[in-house]
Enzyme design. Structure first.
Site, short mmCIF file in Angstrom:
data_model
loop_
_atom_site.label_atom_id
_atom_site.label_comp_id
_atom_site.label_asym_id
_atom_site.label_seq_id
_atom_site.Cartn_x
_atom_site.Cartn_y
_atom_site.Cartn_z
N THR A 27 -19.06 34.54 -78.48
CA THR A 27 -18.87 35.22 -79.76
C THR A 27 -19.65 34.45 -80.81
OG1 THR A 27 -16.98 33.87 -80.47
CG2 THR A 27 -16.48 35.78 -79.07
N ILE A 82 -16.79 25.14 -77.57
CA ILE A 82 -17.08 25.12 -79.00
C ILE A 82 -18.56 25.35 -79.25
CG2 ILE A 82 -16.81 23.83 -81.14
CD1 ILE A 82 -14.16 24.48 -79.57
N LYS A 83 -18.84 26.41 -80.00
CA LYS A 83 -20.23 26.74 -80.29
C LYS A 83 -20.64 26.01 -81.56
CE LYS A 83 -22.69 31.02 -79.51
NZ LYS A 83 -22.66 32.44 -79.81
N VAL A 84 -21.68 25.20 -81.44
CA VAL A 84 -22.12 24.31 -82.52
C VAL A 84 -23.58 24.64 -82.84
CG1 VAL A 84 -22.47 21.89 -83.16
CG2 VAL A 84 -20.56 22.51 -81.65
#
Ligand code: E4P
Length: 214
Positions: A27, A82-84
């Site tokens: 997402t 975790i999208k960073v």
């Protein structure tokens, strides 16, 4: 090769899962905004629905803030990644998070050197955005090939998620190159199984079957 779906829409996720070949979900804030429900509520629902990895993006852009937010998002479930964003502060945060065993998907990658930096920081996944590169007359898939070469040269474990997929050819070339994952919008997901000659051929077989003596 793993297939992720690139959406925050739970109905699309459920429909894609019915194909029996869905391995995870990605997402981003833009995708969640389309759902018109609170951010954490949407991510929690998806993470509970799906067993595979679910990428949830941080909003903070300073490393301390990213780490704080990441620790909170990670509490949603063991499958949350975790999208960073691929910025200097993001890479500092990835280094800290990988030390804590929190999985990361480094996003908004547009060249192979950025991907090298992410792998050195300990990223679990790297997401080169091939469609957005194609949009500005660059070759998105060439960047994927370069990343694969560099990661192979040094034996990095970071998995490549071919992202910003716009059409079935992106998936075909990703598979031919041996990319680990493609994250695919639902419309493309649905289209890759279809071929007009399959439909015409099936209709003919069923028609001819009626002529077989019973
Ligand atoms: C990847 O993780 C992103 O969510 C996504 O693939 C971006 O795609 P877009 O360029 O179509 O917005």
């Amino acid at each position: 090769m793993k297939f992720f779906i690139d959406t925050a829409d739970i109905n699309e996720i459920r429909k894609a899962r019915e194909f029996g070949i869905l391995d995870g979900v990605t997402t981003n804030p833009s995708l969640v905004s389309k759902v018109k429900r609170p951010y954490l509520e949407v991510l929690t629902e998806i993470a509970r629905e799906i067993e595979g990895p679910v990428s949830a993006e941080v909003i903070a852009t300073d490393s301390a803030g990213i780490v704080r937010e990441a620790r909170e998002l990670a509490k949603i479930g063991g499958n949350v990644v975790i999208k960073v964003p691929l910025i200097a502060e993001g890479l500092k945060a990835v280094k800290t998070l990988s030390g804590e065993g929190i999985k990361t998907n480094v996003t908004l990658c547009f060249n192979a050197l950025q991907a090298l930096m992410a792998a050195k920081a300990g990223a679990t996944y790297i997401s080169p955005f091939v469609g957005r590169l194609d949009d500005i007359a660059s070759e998105g898939m060439e960047v994927v090939e370069e990343i694969m070469t560099i990661y192979d040269n040094y034996g990095f474990d970071t998995e490549i998620i071919v992202a910003s997929v716009r059409n079935p050819l992106h998936i075909k070339y990703a598979a031919m190159m041996g990319a680990h994952i493609a994250t695919i919008p639902y419309s493309v997901f649905e289209s890759i199984v279809k071929h007009p000659l399959t439909d015409i051929g099936l209709a003919k077989f069923l028609e001819d079957y009626k002529k077989v003596p019973k």
